[in-house]
Design an enzyme around this catalytic site. Sequence first.
Site: not given
Ligand code: IPE
Ligand code: IPE
Ligand code: MG
Length: 249
Positions: A22, A39, A133
Amino acid sequence: MQDLKEKIDLTRLPRHIAIIMDGNGRWAKEKGEDRLFGHFHGVESVRNIAEGCAELGVEYLTLYAFSTENWNRPKNEVNGLMALLVDTIHKEVETLNKNNIRLHVIGDMDMLPHFACEELNEALEMTSRNTGLNLVMALSYSSRWELVNAVRNIGVDVKDGKIDPETITHETVEKYLCTSNLPDPELMIRTSGEYRISNFLLYQLAYAELYFTATRWPDFRKDNLYEAILDFQGRERRFGKISEQLQAG
Ligand code: IPE
Ligand code: IPE
Ligand code: MG
């Protein structure tokens, strides 16, 4: 960094590490960039952490890359993520093979665009003979989707007389999950300071040790992984028992 790695007790490694990757969006915004830039840089962390796990001898690494709920993000972000996924898989297969890493996917593949499925299937096949792995990508995955699917399929098999409801155990349920061939994660890491599970492996994380760090995913590197493993190794896993019982063996 080297010091941290040396402190790890290799005889007590978590067999399976699961990570909620995240913070890509926030990482990018903090730099005044578009979320997709985050990303893009997150891929470097995936490479680094997969290599780190492979070097240590961790058997399974599951990465939450895209949730069922992430389909609700703005269209340009979803499309950008799909393009990045396909491009990354295409480029990384060679490195996966070089590092003896076998790729697996869990999630609702029917939701993915056709071109992404094709690329994935090819990568699954091309890495299927690797014995190091196991890298499990959770894509278009959510635990509730998985559990609903499992219940539905159990229902079908009961109806067809293949299983007697009286004989259903927790092993039966496990067989109907996407993770039926994986051990439960022992360590779950979430980056970027959020303290929630966000629909990730709800059943399988029952006894996982949870580790949260403020580090954004694109900044997460091997030394952060080593810190998490060292923290894990300092914990007492009681599985409902009391400390004295564990010490008695
Ligand atoms: C969880 O992250 C999903 C992934 C890392 C793929 P999100 O950013 O989508 O989760 P929330 O919305 O903060 O709970
Ligand atoms: C995690 O990073 C990747 C995915 C959920 C695809 P986020 O895109 O959720 O990044 P934040 O949480 O908004 O910073
Ligand atoms: Mg996120």
